[in-house]
Write an enzyme that holds these catalytic residues in place. Structure first.
Site, PDB file in Angstrom:
ATOM      1  N   SER A 118       0.817  -1.220   0.000  1.00 11.27           N
ATOM      2  CA  SER A 118       0.000   0.000   0.000  1.00 11.27           C
ATOM      3  C   SER A 118       0.846   1.263   0.000  1.00 11.27           C
ATOM      4  O   SER A 118       1.910   1.316   0.625  1.00 11.27           O
ATOM      5  CB  SER A 118      -0.895   0.001   1.242  1.00 11.27           C
ATOM      6  OG  SER A 118      -1.502   1.259   1.415  1.00 11.27           O
ATOM      7  N   TYR A 141      -1.900   5.529  -4.559  1.00 15.40           N
ATOM      8  CA  TYR A 141      -2.942   6.553  -4.466  1.00 15.40           C
ATOM      9  C   TYR A 141      -2.325   7.799  -5.095  1.00 15.40           C
ATOM     10  O   TYR A 141      -1.334   8.330  -4.567  1.00 15.40           O
ATOM     11  CB  TYR A 141      -3.285   6.862  -3.006  1.00 15.40           C
ATOM     12  CG  TYR A 141      -4.236   5.888  -2.352  1.00 15.40           C
ATOM     13  CD1 TYR A 141      -5.474   5.577  -2.923  1.00 15.40           C
ATOM     14  CD2 TYR A 141      -3.919   5.310  -1.118  1.00 15.40           C
ATOM     15  CE1 TYR A 141      -6.352   4.697  -2.297  1.00 15.40           C
ATOM     16  CE2 TYR A 141      -4.793   4.428  -0.492  1.00 15.40           C
ATOM     17  CZ  TYR A 141      -6.008   4.129  -1.086  1.00 15.40           C
ATOM     18  OH  TYR A 141      -6.871   3.269  -0.464  1.00 15.40           O
ATOM     19  N   THR A 167      -5.193   2.642  -7.428  1.00 13.38           N
ATOM     20  CA  THR A 167      -6.513   2.534  -6.814  1.00 13.38           C
ATOM     21  C   THR A 167      -7.360   3.727  -7.244  1.00 13.38           C
ATOM     22  O   THR A 167      -6.998   4.884  -6.999  1.00 13.38           O
ATOM     23  CB  THR A 167      -6.392   2.463  -5.284  1.00 13.38           C
ATOM     24  OG1 THR A 167      -5.621   1.289  -4.970  1.00 13.38           O
ATOM     25  CG2 THR A 167      -7.759   2.351  -4.616  1.00 13.38           C
ATOM     26  N   LYS A 241      -7.464  -0.542  -9.945  1.00 13.89           N
ATOM     27  CA  LYS A 241      -8.131  -1.271  -8.849  1.00 13.89           C
ATOM     28  C   LYS A 241      -9.353  -0.478  -8.387  1.00 13.89           C
ATOM     29  O   LYS A 241      -9.224   0.685  -7.995  1.00 13.89           O
ATOM     30  CB  LYS A 241      -7.172  -1.456  -7.674  1.00 13.89           C
ATOM     31  CG  LYS A 241      -7.824  -2.065  -6.424  1.00 13.89           C
ATOM     32  CD  LYS A 241      -6.790  -2.343  -5.347  1.00 13.89           C
ATOM     33  CE  LYS A 241      -7.392  -2.961  -4.106  1.00 13.89           C
ATOM     34  NZ  LYS A 241      -8.080  -1.998  -3.234  1.00 13.89           N
ATOM     35  N   HIS A 265     -13.332  -2.173  -2.721  1.00 16.10           N
ATOM     36  CA  HIS A 265     -12.506  -1.770  -1.580  1.00 16.10           C
ATOM     37  C   HIS A 265     -12.959  -2.507  -0.305  1.00 16.10           C
ATOM     38  O   HIS A 265     -12.960  -1.960   0.793  1.00 16.10           O
ATOM     39  CB  HIS A 265     -12.620  -0.251  -1.386  1.00 16.10           C
ATOM     40  CG  HIS A 265     -11.315   0.435  -1.036  1.00 16.10           C
ATOM     41  ND1 HIS A 265     -10.590   1.168  -1.934  1.00 16.10           N
ATOM     42  CD2 HIS A 265     -10.633   0.511   0.131  1.00 16.10           C
ATOM     43  CE1 HIS A 265      -9.516   1.676  -1.336  1.00 16.10           C
ATOM     44  NE2 HIS A 265      -9.508   1.279  -0.090  1.00 16.10           N
TER      45      HIS A 265
HETATM   46  C1  FNR Z   1      -7.874  -1.847   2.596  1.00 15.62           C
HETATM   47  N1  FNR Z   1      -7.867  -1.700   1.210  1.00 15.62           N
HETATM   48  C2  FNR Z   1      -6.954  -0.841   0.620  1.00 15.62           C
HETATM   49  N2  FNR Z   1      -6.918  -0.726  -0.737  1.00 15.62           N
HETATM   50  C3  FNR Z   1      -5.996   0.087  -1.333  1.00 15.62           C
HETATM   51  O1  FNR Z   1      -5.985   0.170  -2.553  1.00 15.62           O
HETATM   52  N3  FNR Z   1      -5.094   0.776  -0.569  1.00 15.62           N
HETATM   53  C4  FNR Z   1      -5.074   0.707   0.783  1.00 15.62           C
HETATM   54  O2  FNR Z   1      -4.231   1.336   1.443  1.00 15.62           O
HETATM   55  C5  FNR Z   1      -6.057  -0.101   1.415  1.00 15.62           C
HETATM   56  N4  FNR Z   1      -6.118  -0.190   2.778  1.00 15.62           N
HETATM   57  C6  FNR Z   1      -6.996  -1.054   3.386  1.00 15.62           C
HETATM   58  C7  FNR Z   1      -7.010  -1.172   4.775  1.00 15.62           C
HETATM   59  C8  FNR Z   1      -7.831  -2.112   5.383  1.00 15.62           C
HETATM   60  C9  FNR Z   1      -7.807  -2.245   6.873  1.00 15.62           C
HETATM   61  C10 FNR Z   1      -8.659  -2.948   4.595  1.00 15.62           C
HETATM   62  C11 FNR Z   1      -9.508  -4.017   5.224  1.00 15.62           C
HETATM   63  C12 FNR Z   1      -8.674  -2.808   3.239  1.00 15.62           C
HETATM   64  C13 FNR Z   1      -8.759  -2.537   0.367  1.00 15.62           C
HETATM   65  C14 FNR Z   1      -8.095  -3.866   0.019  1.00 15.62           C
HETATM   66  O3  FNR Z   1      -7.036  -3.678  -0.890  1.00 15.62           O
HETATM   67  C15 FNR Z   1      -9.086  -4.848  -0.655  1.00 15.62           C
HETATM   68  O4  FNR Z   1      -9.717  -4.219  -1.743  1.00 15.62           O
HETATM   69  C16 FNR Z   1     -10.144  -5.398   0.311  1.00 15.62           C
HETATM   70  O5  FNR Z   1      -9.621  -5.581   1.601  1.00 15.62           O
HETATM   71  C17 FNR Z   1     -10.682  -6.730  -0.216  1.00 15.62           C
HETATM   72  O6  FNR Z   1     -11.705  -7.213   0.598  1.00 15.62           O
HETATM   73  P1  FNR Z   1     -11.508  -8.322   1.764  1.00 15.62           P
HETATM   74  O7  FNR Z   1     -10.591  -9.392   1.215  1.00 15.62           O
HETATM   75  O8  FNR Z   1     -10.925  -7.583   2.905  1.00 15.62           O
HETATM   76  O9  FNR Z   1     -12.890  -8.798   1.996  1.00 15.62           O
END
Ligand code: FNR
Length: 369
Positions: A118, A141, A167, A241, A265
């Protein structure tokens, strides 16, 4: 700075499923970190629906197929992974375990899978890369300051990352009531170290009482016009994404993205979007074979991975599940979560008559009445 290798913890003896790790993680992290990790936007319907939609798909088993010589390997952009289960970008790994992102990449290397790091990692891009023995992708980002964004991309490429995941679904942070109620704030000893020195406008515009539409946050947000600029910055494959419609999938390919990640997300940005598995097929149909389509959100069982592949995904990414493993047992927990999902996938493949990923097709699933 050179980090010592994380020490391996014991695998918790009672943990045999992602759900077990969820329970253990909940016991081990603070209430506010738990709200951040497990919560979704507003009523959290989409976060629940991501999981529930997989359970509405059932499996069509096939018997007596020749299963000799099978495997779960997949190749994406010429990069080989032992199984089609990659680790999604999740912010602030050190909030959940002191080994943070280093624990995660150690586990990914052991399981020969890929990690998307990330933008909001708590470890430097370069330090993660030094530790990694597996393909790393960098999640971007796009920041209000485009020069600093370009610097991030160049750092990731120079450090050896092999794809850029842009993203596109979070120009503003979702409204997460559970986090608001828990008073979640990043502890003062943690920060998004790769953004150090950048003036990052708060994405929590709603909490700050700023006007969003017509305000500076959205005025500086990434648009389709930025894709060509990103393309000019790097030779790395670019993935979008956060695509949830056929229209945006087609546009993303036309604008120059090399891959698509169907994602809402994890239900954290806008509630009442559909489950990702329910829009996967339309997205795959929209782009055909032109670029790989990946999918994340709600994968909690190896059979879910199978269903996503049956509907056309090249691979899935998991978010919360591996962070549950990290919180519960560091690198060993992450590796075990991947191992569990892979074992479940292999059993599903065997009992549905598929010895490799190419054999998995829509004829292997049916929509429950
Ligand atoms: C995320 N996700 C996320 N996505 C991204 O592009 N950059 C990020 O920094 C983050 N940070 C983040 C923090 C936390 C705590 C969570 C739970 C999720 C989204 C992540 O990449 C992904 O799309 C989802 O977590 C997929 O769903 P599941 O597997 O958690 O159900």
């Amino acid at each position: 700075m050179q980090h010592p290798l994380p020490k391996l913890q014991q695998i918790p003896p009672t943990a045999v499923s992602v759900g077990d790790y969820e329970g253990l993680a909940r016991e081990r992290v603070s209430a506010s970190a738990w709200a951040f990790l497990s919560g979704g936007a507003t009523d959290e319907w989409t976060a629940r629906e991501n999981i529930a939609a997989y359970q509405r798909l059932t499996l069509r088993t096939r018997v007596l197929e020749d299963l000799s010589g099978g495997n779960t390997a997949v190749e994406i952009f010429g990069q080989r992974f032992a199984a089609p289960i990659l680790l999604a970008p999740v912010a602030y790994h050190r909030l959940f375990h002191p080994d943070g992102e280093l624990g995660t990449v150690l586990a990914a290397a052991a399981m020969q899978t890929g990690v998307v790091v990330s933008t909001q990692a708590t470890t430097l891009i370069e330090d993660v890369a030094r530790q990694a023995k597996t393909p790393l992708w960098f999640q971007l980002y796009v920041q209000a300051d485009r020069d600093l964004t370009a610097a991030l991309v160049r750092r990731a490429e120079a450090a050896g990352y092999t794809a850029l995941v842009v993203t596109v679904d979070a120009p503003v942070t979702g409204i997460r009531n559970r986090e608001q109620r828990a008073g979640f704030a990043l502890p003062s000893d943690l920060e998004a170290v790769n953004l150090r020195g950048m003036r990052v406008p708060s994405m929590q515009a709603v909490d700050n009482g700023q006007l969003l539409l017509g305000g500076p946050l959205l005025a500086s947000a990434m648009t389709w016009r930025d894709v060509a600029w990103l393309r000019s910055l790097t030779r790395l494959p670019l993935l979008a994404k956060g695509i949830m419609t056929a229209e945006d999938a087609q546009r993303a390919v036309a604008e120059g993205f090399d891959g698509i990640i169907v994602s809402n997300h994890g239900g954290r940005t806008l509630d009442t979007q559909p489950a990702t598995i329910d829009v996967l097929a339309e997205t795959v149909a929209a782009v055909g074979d032109r670029v790989p389509v990946l999918c994340d959100g709600g994968v909690r069982r190896g059979s879910d991975v199978f269903k996503a592949l049956a509907l056309g995904a090249k691979a899935v990414l998991i978010g919360r599940p591996y962070v549950y493993g990290l919180a519960a047992a560091g690198a060993a927990g992450v590796a075990h979560v991947i191992r569990i999902l892979r074992a479940e996938l292999e059993v599903t493949m065997a009992l549905c008559g598929c010895k490799d990923l190419n054999a998995i097709d829509t004829a292997r699933i049916r929509h429950a009445p």
